[in-house]
Design a protein around this motif. Structure first.
Motif, PDB file in Angstrom:
ATOM      1  N   VAL A 143       7.191  37.447 -36.049  1.00  0.00           N
ATOM      2  CA  VAL A 143       7.862  37.007 -34.972  1.00  0.00           C
ATOM      3  C   VAL A 143       7.205  36.023 -34.182  1.00  0.00           C
ATOM      4  O   VAL A 143       6.421  36.700 -33.505  1.00  0.00           O
ATOM      5  CB  VAL A 143       8.562  38.514 -34.385  1.00  0.00           C
ATOM      6  CG1 VAL A 143       8.786  37.170 -33.397  1.00  0.00           C
ATOM      7  CG2 VAL A 143       9.006  39.157 -35.390  1.00  0.00           C
ATOM      8  N   GLU A 144       6.869  34.678 -34.264  1.00  0.00           N
ATOM      9  CA  GLU A 144       6.016  34.097 -33.858  1.00  0.00           C
ATOM     10  C   GLU A 144       6.757  33.843 -32.140  1.00  0.00           C
ATOM     11  O   GLU A 144       5.885  33.909 -31.232  1.00  0.00           O
ATOM     12  CB  GLU A 144       5.953  32.076 -34.610  1.00  0.00           C
ATOM     13  CG  GLU A 144       4.914  32.261 -33.791  1.00  0.00           C
ATOM     14  CD  GLU A 144       4.812  30.787 -33.798  1.00  0.00           C
ATOM     15  OE1 GLU A 144       6.077  29.559 -34.150  1.00  0.00           O
ATOM     16  OE2 GLU A 144       4.217  29.606 -34.771  1.00  0.00           O
ATOM     17  N   SER A 145       7.978  34.172 -31.764  1.00  0.00           N
ATOM     18  CA  SER A 145       7.806  33.897 -30.703  1.00  0.00           C
ATOM     19  C   SER A 145       9.390  34.664 -30.454  1.00  0.00           C
ATOM     20  O   SER A 145      10.061  35.156 -30.644  1.00  0.00           O
ATOM     21  CB  SER A 145       8.332  32.695 -30.029  1.00  0.00           C
ATOM     22  OG  SER A 145       9.533  31.820 -30.439  1.00  0.00           O
ATOM     23  N   CYS A 146       9.458  35.384 -29.014  1.00  0.00           N
ATOM     24  CA  CYS A 146      10.881  35.402 -28.487  1.00  0.00           C
ATOM     25  C   CYS A 146      11.107  35.247 -26.778  1.00  0.00           C
ATOM     26  O   CYS A 146       9.766  35.344 -26.570  1.00  0.00           O
ATOM     27  CB  CYS A 146      11.153  37.376 -28.987  1.00  0.00           C
ATOM     28  SG  CYS A 146      11.308  37.628 -30.189  1.00  0.00           S
ATOM     29  N   LYS A 147      12.222  34.507 -26.489  1.00  0.00           N
ATOM     30  CA  LYS A 147      11.781  34.327 -25.632  1.00  0.00           C
ATOM     31  C   LYS A 147      13.222  34.712 -25.169  1.00  0.00           C
ATOM     32  O   LYS A 147      14.190  34.558 -25.672  1.00  0.00           O
ATOM     33  CB  LYS A 147      11.841  32.636 -25.065  1.00  0.00           C
ATOM     34  CG  LYS A 147      12.634  31.341 -26.123  1.00  0.00           C
ATOM     35  CD  LYS A 147      12.587  30.037 -25.242  1.00  0.00           C
ATOM     36  CE  LYS A 147      12.677  28.683 -26.650  1.00  0.00           C
ATOM     37  NZ  LYS A 147      12.465  27.677 -25.900  1.00  0.00           N
ATOM     38  N   ALA A 148      13.522  34.720 -23.395  1.00  0.00           N
ATOM     39  CA  ALA A 148      14.858  34.550 -23.392  1.00  0.00           C
ATOM     40  C   ALA A 148      15.132  33.377 -21.682  1.00  0.00           C
ATOM     41  O   ALA A 148      14.757  32.653 -21.883  1.00  0.00           O
ATOM     42  CB  ALA A 148      14.689  35.821 -21.701  1.00  0.00           C
ATOM     43  N   PRO A 207      -3.924  34.383 -47.460  1.00  0.00           N
ATOM     44  CA  PRO A 207      -5.039  34.105 -45.861  1.00  0.00           C
ATOM     45  C   PRO A 207      -4.419  32.992 -45.104  1.00  0.00           C
ATOM     46  O   PRO A 207      -5.258  32.863 -43.886  1.00  0.00           O
ATOM     47  CB  PRO A 207      -6.509  33.835 -46.473  1.00  0.00           C
ATOM     48  CG  PRO A 207      -5.973  33.577 -47.940  1.00  0.00           C
ATOM     49  CD  PRO A 207      -5.056  34.052 -48.185  1.00  0.00           C
ATOM     50  N   ASN A 208      -3.675  32.089 -45.968  1.00  0.00           N
ATOM     51  CA  ASN A 208      -3.141  30.875 -45.246  1.00  0.00           C
ATOM     52  C   ASN A 208      -2.820  30.796 -44.250  1.00  0.00           C
ATOM     53  O   ASN A 208      -1.989  29.662 -43.677  1.00  0.00           O
ATOM     54  CB  ASN A 208      -3.751  29.779 -46.038  1.00  0.00           C
ATOM     55  CG  ASN A 208      -5.014  29.936 -46.803  1.00  0.00           C
ATOM     56  OD1 ASN A 208      -5.732  29.693 -46.135  1.00  0.00           O
ATOM     57  ND2 ASN A 208      -4.800  29.390 -47.614  1.00  0.00           N
ATOM     58  N   SER A 209      -1.395  31.963 -44.411  1.00  0.00           N
ATOM     59  CA  SER A 209      -0.448  32.128 -44.083  1.00  0.00           C
ATOM     60  C   SER A 209      -0.419  32.129 -42.226  1.00  0.00           C
ATOM     61  O   SER A 209      -0.933  32.318 -41.519  1.00  0.00           O
ATOM     62  CB  SER A 209       0.438  32.763 -44.313  1.00  0.00           C
ATOM     63  OG  SER A 209       0.092  34.101 -44.219  1.00  0.00           O
ATOM     64  N   ARG A 210       0.577  31.958 -41.700  1.00  0.00           N
ATOM     65  CA  ARG A 210       0.457  32.104 -40.263  1.00  0.00           C
ATOM     66  C   ARG A 210       0.834  33.319 -39.615  1.00  0.00           C
ATOM     67  O   ARG A 210       0.545  33.693 -38.854  1.00  0.00           O
ATOM     68  CB  ARG A 210       2.397  31.251 -39.856  1.00  0.00           C
ATOM     69  CG  ARG A 210       2.354  31.679 -38.712  1.00  0.00           C
ATOM     70  CD  ARG A 210       1.459  31.177 -37.492  1.00  0.00           C
ATOM     71  NE  ARG A 210       1.674  31.496 -36.078  1.00  0.00           N
ATOM     72  CZ  ARG A 210       0.944  32.130 -35.144  1.00  0.00           C
ATOM     73  NH1 ARG A 210       0.276  32.966 -35.566  1.00  0.00           N
ATOM     74  NH2 ARG A 210       1.105  32.127 -34.505  1.00  0.00           N
ATOM     75  N   ASP A 249       3.642  21.149 -40.804  1.00  0.00           N
ATOM     76  CA  ASP A 249       4.465  21.435 -42.157  1.00  0.00           C
ATOM     77  C   ASP A 249       4.753  22.308 -42.983  1.00  0.00           C
ATOM     78  O   ASP A 249       3.947  23.007 -41.941  1.00  0.00           O
ATOM     79  CB  ASP A 249       2.422  21.104 -43.368  1.00  0.00           C
ATOM     80  CG  ASP A 249       2.194  19.801 -42.684  1.00  0.00           C
ATOM     81  OD1 ASP A 249       2.591  19.222 -42.035  1.00  0.00           O
ATOM     82  OD2 ASP A 249       0.546  19.258 -43.178  1.00  0.00           O
ATOM     83  N   ILE A 250       5.736  22.868 -43.594  1.00  0.00           N
ATOM     84  CA  ILE A 250       6.055  23.545 -44.162  1.00  0.00           C
ATOM     85  C   ILE A 250       4.628  24.227 -45.610  1.00  0.00           C
ATOM     86  O   ILE A 250       4.950  22.774 -46.589  1.00  0.00           O
ATOM     87  CB  ILE A 250       7.467  23.210 -44.906  1.00  0.00           C
ATOM     88  CG1 ILE A 250       7.941  23.592 -43.518  1.00  0.00           C
ATOM     89  CG2 ILE A 250       7.833  25.340 -45.479  1.00  0.00           C
ATOM     90  CD1 ILE A 250       9.521  23.869 -43.369  1.00  0.00           C
ATOM     91  N   HIS A 251       4.654  25.354 -45.381  1.00  0.00           N
ATOM     92  CA  HIS A 251       3.633  25.799 -46.813  1.00  0.00           C
ATOM     93  C   HIS A 251       3.312  26.245 -47.888  1.00  0.00           C
ATOM     94  O   HIS A 251       4.760  26.972 -47.357  1.00  0.00           O
ATOM     95  CB  HIS A 251       2.128  26.469 -46.286  1.00  0.00           C
ATOM     96  CG  HIS A 251       1.429  25.222 -45.209  1.00  0.00           C
ATOM     97  ND1 HIS A 251       1.137  24.464 -45.291  1.00  0.00           N
ATOM     98  CD2 HIS A 251       1.356  25.242 -44.256  1.00  0.00           C
ATOM     99  CE1 HIS A 251       0.294  23.764 -44.421  1.00  0.00           C
ATOM    100  NE2 HIS A 251       0.258  24.338 -43.285  1.00  0.00           N
ATOM    101  N   ASP A 252       3.200  26.203 -48.467  1.00  0.00           N
ATOM    102  CA  ASP A 252       4.011  26.996 -49.851  1.00  0.00           C
ATOM    103  C   ASP A 252       4.683  28.154 -49.566  1.00  0.00           C
ATOM    104  O   ASP A 252       5.043  28.935 -49.985  1.00  0.00           O
ATOM    105  CB  ASP A 252       2.805  26.963 -51.337  1.00  0.00           C
ATOM    106  CG  ASP A 252       3.811  25.743 -51.684  1.00  0.00           C
ATOM    107  OD1 ASP A 252       4.252  25.221 -51.275  1.00  0.00           O
ATOM    108  OD2 ASP A 252       3.258  25.775 -52.936  1.00  0.00           O
ATOM    109  N   GLY A 253       3.105  29.046 -49.397  1.00  0.00           N
ATOM    110  CA  GLY A 253       3.164  30.542 -48.956  1.00  0.00           C
ATOM    111  C   GLY A 253       3.737  31.017 -47.609  1.00  0.00           C
ATOM    112  O   GLY A 253       4.030  31.761 -47.515  1.00  0.00           O
ATOM    113  N   GLU A 254       4.791  30.287 -46.818  1.00  0.00           N
ATOM    114  CA  GLU A 254       5.887  30.558 -45.969  1.00  0.00           C
ATOM    115  C   GLU A 254       6.715  29.652 -45.637  1.00  0.00           C
ATOM    116  O   GLU A 254       6.710  28.008 -46.129  1.00  0.00           O
ATOM    117  CB  GLU A 254       4.584  31.047 -43.996  1.00  0.00           C
ATOM    118  CG  GLU A 254       4.946  29.183 -43.416  1.00  0.00           C
ATOM    119  CD  GLU A 254       3.365  29.290 -43.118  1.00  0.00           C
ATOM    120  OE1 GLU A 254       2.894  29.776 -43.459  1.00  0.00           O
ATOM    121  OE2 GLU A 254       3.562  29.032 -41.725  1.00  0.00           O
TER     122      GLU A 254
END
Ligand SMILES: *[C@@H]1O[C@H](CO)[C@@H](O)[C@H](O)[C@H]1NC(C)=O
Ligand SMILES: *[C@@H]1O[C@H](CO)[C@@H](O)[C@H](O)[C@H]1NC(C)=O
Ligand SMILES: *[C@@H]1O[C@H](CO)[C@@H](O)[C@H](O)[C@H]1NC(C)=O
Ligand SMILES: *[C@@H]1O[C@H](CO)[C@@H](O)[C@H](O)[C@H]1NC(C)=O
Ligand SMILES: *[C@@H]1O[C@H](CO)[C@@H](O)[C@H](O)[C@H]1NC(C)=O
Ligand SMILES: *[C@@H]1O[C@H](CO)[C@@H](O)[C@H](O)[C@H]1NC(C)=O
Ligand SMILES: *[C@@H]1O[C@H](CO)[C@@H](O)[C@H](O)[C@H]1NC(C)=O
Ligand SMILES: *[C@@H]1O[C@H](CO)[C@@H](O)[C@H](O)[C@H]1NC(C)=O
Ligand SMILES: *[C@@H]1O[C@H](CO)[C@@H](O)[C@H](O)[C@H]1NC(C)=O
Ligand SMILES: *[C@@H]1O[C@H](CO)[C@@H](O)[C@H](O)[C@H]1NC(C)=O
Ligand SMILES: *[C@@H]1O[C@H](CO)[C@@H](O)[C@H](O)[C@H]1NC(C)=O
Ligand SMILES: *[C@@H]1O[C@H](CO)[C@@H](O)[C@H](O)[C@H]1NC(C)=O
Length: 736
Positions: free
Chosen positions: A560-565, A630-633, A649-654
């Motif tokens: 969960v990268e962000s949650c905002k109201a 290890p490289n994923s977000r 960029d959208i990586h393969d790992g995510e």
């Protein structure tokens, strides 16, 4: 057999106009028409050439052609008129393109080995001023009249073209994929002219893509490419009294001196490198293509006498699209409409004529803004004979697959036993009246295309030829079908639905989904009953929320990268308050409850926005990653704001980031002491600020632009199902 035809600028015409006519490149395509001759015989046949020429102010110069080689003897050029096909109407004269044609008889000369053909290098005087210092130009196409033993017809050369005016901001030029399509399915290779090098540019000969290795200098760069086609397996070619072999490319062969190709066509164009832009991301200053714009390299089908329509949409938020640039056939109709919100739509109409039958017509397009241009995309339109049958097939899209049902009655004269899907090992089923096929999104040759705001999954039903058949008398068909799935949920106006399902599909992750719910307590086992919505929650209550991810892939991790109201359901709403940002907890009352890798539970004390806002939504941006990448977000966790600017960029790992939303939490008035009038500062503050209410409860108050302090308490969850919208793009046609 080898005959070369050379296109030369008519100098006398340049003089006639009394002006220097600047050349901005062009392309040639040809088709050998007529009956198929016997092998090893005398033969005279018409070859139809079409050429497109690019310019600025004018581009309808009649070019004079010269035929070089034994087979030219006795033939004469018959030139059609040069017809303007597209022009910049904005008054800036940025581009124009025209198409002309030349028809000529060639004859096969007895005992002429291919190697005897020679190339005349002639010159036209004036490339447009360019940083490469090029002036003279020559366009040349090589024709081989020999019969290939695989198709028993002469070769068809690669198909290519570009839009007349390519403009790229200096800092945005990474790669330029060009069209290199071969109708015979041969291997196509692209080369620069012999001994020509371009500083800071490399050419991928296989994909026909230019890559920049360093910043290109500002100004026009001109490129002269040759496209050649080579067999994939050794092929015999028979001429008149002479036959020879064409062998597959050997990857160790050097540019231009590998084995002889079947044919050669030129592709010449200028790329204008423009001053750098502040932002290269498509969709901002540079336009971005949206669905249903076809992907680069798509092959589409049209029929003689039937109107073919190509629809293109593009968007910019920081500029205005004033037109689309097109390279296409004569007599296209072009309609550009402004759909609002920065989106423009192009509809190209074209009715193929009898002379276009069996031709492969290249079409390229870009969307234009004053400062910039979108990427260029090119497609090939294959013109078949036949009637288009529509309306007799039904496509259904589900989260995991596509089903197509075609009525047999709509496929007259087609051998129904010879129908296959894109991957022939997937078969179709049928009953008395219908033919049915089901494909999953990652099987049976289903192709995924990124269409900007949608992902499009495509497959087709095709007729296959019996392997031994040399000619086919039965009609063949192609039934293309596709489903498109939105990449991100649009929650606007959908909040009456409370189903907690968000479905997404991405090429490397397949289909995955999220649920986002409110729970009754910290056990996170009982969800707030959807029928009790809107649920009113008091200010001092604690909200329990949970996100659960589902994926077909076993080893995935939710982040969960962000949650905002926000006070409405637009996650981009400027008035917002972050609970979690960049993976870091931002709210003091927020607690994360331990869960497993695909579930995430939080509790937070209820809060409100000051002002006349009566509801609160929570939007979270979520990502799925491969576990242990290890490289994923996900592996990065909380990243402080300074180093936050990760490349998007959208990586393969995510997966990409997806927004999921919950709310609204409905306002309930609390019998709390009235808050004082806000200070003058707050009244004029243009940005939302967070203010801590001095209540011993530690409840937070979010100060907005306006004044009141109504206490909101939260409620409701709901939701929105982002169901896949089926897009029935059907073209049923019997081709050839
Ligand atoms: C073409 O341009 C060249 C150099 O720019 C100039 O010398 C020449 O006179 C021009 N010719 C015509 C016909 O304008
Ligand atoms: C070529 O031009 C002629 C006009 O001279 C036109 O009638 C014909 O249709 C054109 N052929 C093709 C293949 O476009
Ligand atoms: C090619 O030859 C045929 C038969 O001799 C003739 O009818 C036709 O007009 C010729 N085509 C051209 C372009 O000269
Ligand atoms: C360009 O063409 C002119 C006239 O045909 C010729 O004199 C000159 O040598 C050519 N230049 C180059 C670099 O080939
Ligand atoms: C064409 O000729 C090549 C070389 O002789 C041979 O290997 C191939 O099988 C032939 N193909 C067909 C379809 O006859
Ligand atoms: C390319 O360069 C080589 C070596 O400098 C030279 O021998 C050859 O003739 C050149 N080819 C052409 C077409 O200019
Ligand atoms: C190539 O890159 C160098 C260094 O970045 C630059 O100085 C030069 O102008 C570039 N040349 C061209 C033709 O773009
Ligand atoms: C590729 O070409 C090289 C030299 O031209 C030759 O030695 C080699 O055998 C070839 N390889 C194949 C697989 O044909
Ligand atoms: C384009 O349209 C004109 C007028 O309708 C017609 O004469 C011409 O043959 C057409 N050209 C092509 C290539 O279809
Ligand atoms: C064949 O299958 C289609 C699609 O499932 C169905 O609509 C149709 O009624 C079936 N026809 C017969 C004769 O069973
Ligand atoms: C959570 O569940 C446990 C047992 O399953 C129970 O003892 C406890 O009271 C529950 N807590 C809440 C807050 O409901
Ligand atoms: C997480 O827990 C849920 C339910 O407790 C379970 O269905 C799911 O498979 C678990 N996921 C993982 C990755 O262990």
């Amino acid at each position: 057999m080898g005959v070369s035809i050379v296109l030369v600028l008519g100098l006398s015409i340049a003089v006639c106009h009394g002006a220097n006519i600047s050349f901005y490149g062009g392309s040639i395509h040809y088709k050998i028409s007529g009956a198929i001759p016997e092998a090893n015989s005398q033969w005279t046949e018409e070859v139809q050439f079409k050429y497109r020429e690019n310019g600025r102010e004018t581009c309808e110069q009649q070019l004079s052609w010269e035929c070089v080689g034994g087979g030219c003897r006795g033939g004469e050029n018959r030139q059609g008129p040069v017809v303007l096909t597209d022009k910049d109407e904005s008054g800036q004269n940025l581009w124009c393109q025209s198409e002309g044609n030349v028809t000529r008889n060639f004859s096969r000369e007895q005992n002429t080995p291919y190697s005897e053909f020679y190339i005349l290098s002639n010159s036209g005087c004036c490339w447009a001023p360019n940083v490469d210092g090029k002036t003279n130009w020559t366009m040349q196409a090589d024709v081989d009249l020999g019969l290939r033993n695989d198709s028993r017809t002469p070769n068809t050369p690669p198909v290519t073209t570009t839009v007349p005016n390519l403009r790229v901001p200096q800092n945005c030029f990474l790669g330029l994929p060009l069209l290199a399509y071969d109708p015979d399915g041969d291997d196509v290779r692209c080369y620069f002219s012999v001994n020509v090098t371009h500083p800071n540019i490399t050419l991928d000969k296989v994909t026909c893509t230019l890559h920049a290795t360093s910043l290109l200098s500002i100004g026009a760069h001109v490129f002269e490419l040759t496209l050649q086609d080579h067999p994939t397996t050794t092929t015999a070619v028979s001429g008149y009294g002479a036959s020879y072999f064409r062998i597959p490319l050997n990857e160790s062969s050097v540019d231009n001196v590998g084995p002889a190709p079947f044919g050669r066509v030129p592709l010449q164009f200028a790329v204008e490198i423009q001053p750098a832009l502040s932002n290269c991301l498509p969709g901002h200053i540079r336009p971005q293509f949206l669905t249903p714009t076809p992907s680069h390299g798509d092959v589409q089908h049209a029929a003689v006498g039937d109107l073919y329509l190509l629809e293109v949409r593009a968007k910019t938020t920081k500029a205005k699209i004033f037109d689309f640039q097109i390279s296409g056939p004569q007599n296209m109709t072009k309609t550009v409409t402004d759909e609002g919100f920065g989106v423009s739509r192009l509809v190209l109409g074209w009715t193929p004529q009898e002379s276009d039958k069996k031709q492969h017509i290249p079409i390229c397009f870009t969307a234009e803004t004053e400062q910039s241009q979108s990427e260029m995309r090119c497609i090939v339109v294959v013109v078949g004979k036949a009637v288009t049958l529509t309306g007799n097939a039904k496509v259904s899209c589900t989260p995991n697959g596509i089903t197509i049902v075609v009525s047999k009655a709509s496929l007259p004269k087609v051998d129904l036993n010879r129908l296959v899907l894109a991957n022939p090992s997937c078969s179709l089923t049928s009953n008395q009246t219908h033919i049915m096929g089901t494909v999953s999104l990652n099987s049976c040759g289903t192709k995924i295309e990124d269409a900007g705001d949608f992902l499009v999954f495509k497959n087709e039903i095709n007729t296959f030829d019996a392997p031994s058949a040399v000619i086919t008398r039965r009609n063949s068909i192609i039934i293309g079908f596709s489903c498109r799935y939105p990449k991100a949920a649009s929650v606007h106006n959908q909040y009456q639905l409370y189903n907690s399902n968000y479905m997404f599909t991405e090429s490397s992750f397949g289909t995955f989904g999220y649920t986002f719910d409110t729970f009754k307590d910290s056990n996170f086992s009982k969800k707030v009953d959807p029928s009790s919505y809107p649920v009113e929650v008091k200010l001092l209550d604690t909200l329990y929320m949970g996100i659960q991810a589902q994926s077909d892939l076993p080893q995935v991790q939710l982040f969960v990268e962000s949650c905002k109201a926000t006070p409405d359901n637009d996650p981009n709403e400027p008035l917002s308050y972050f609970l979690i940002r960049d993976g870091c907890l931002k709210d003091e009352t927020l607690k994360v409850h331990s869960a497993n890798l695909t579930e995430f539970y939080i509790e937070v004390q209820a809060f409100k926005f000051t002002g006349s806002y009566d509801q609160v939504y929570i939007s979270c941006s979520v990502i799925l990653c491969e576990v242990r990448n290890p490289n994923s977000r996900c592996a990065q966790g909380c990243v402080n704001q300074a180093s936050r600017r990760r490349r998007r960029d959208i990586h393969d790992g995510e997966t990409g980031q997806h927004y999921i939303t919950q709310g609204p939490f409905h306002v309930v008035k609390e019998d709390l002491p009235r808050e004082d009038q806000p200070s003058a500062d707050e009244k004029i503050s243009s940005a939302p600020t967070v203010q801590f209410l001095s209540s011993e409860m530690g409840t937070k108050v979010f100060a907005g632009l306006f004044i009141f302090t109504l206490m909101l308490l939260a409620v409701v969850v709901f939701y929105f199902v982002k169901r896949h919208r089926a897009e029935d793009r059907m073209a049923l046609m019997a081709s050839y």
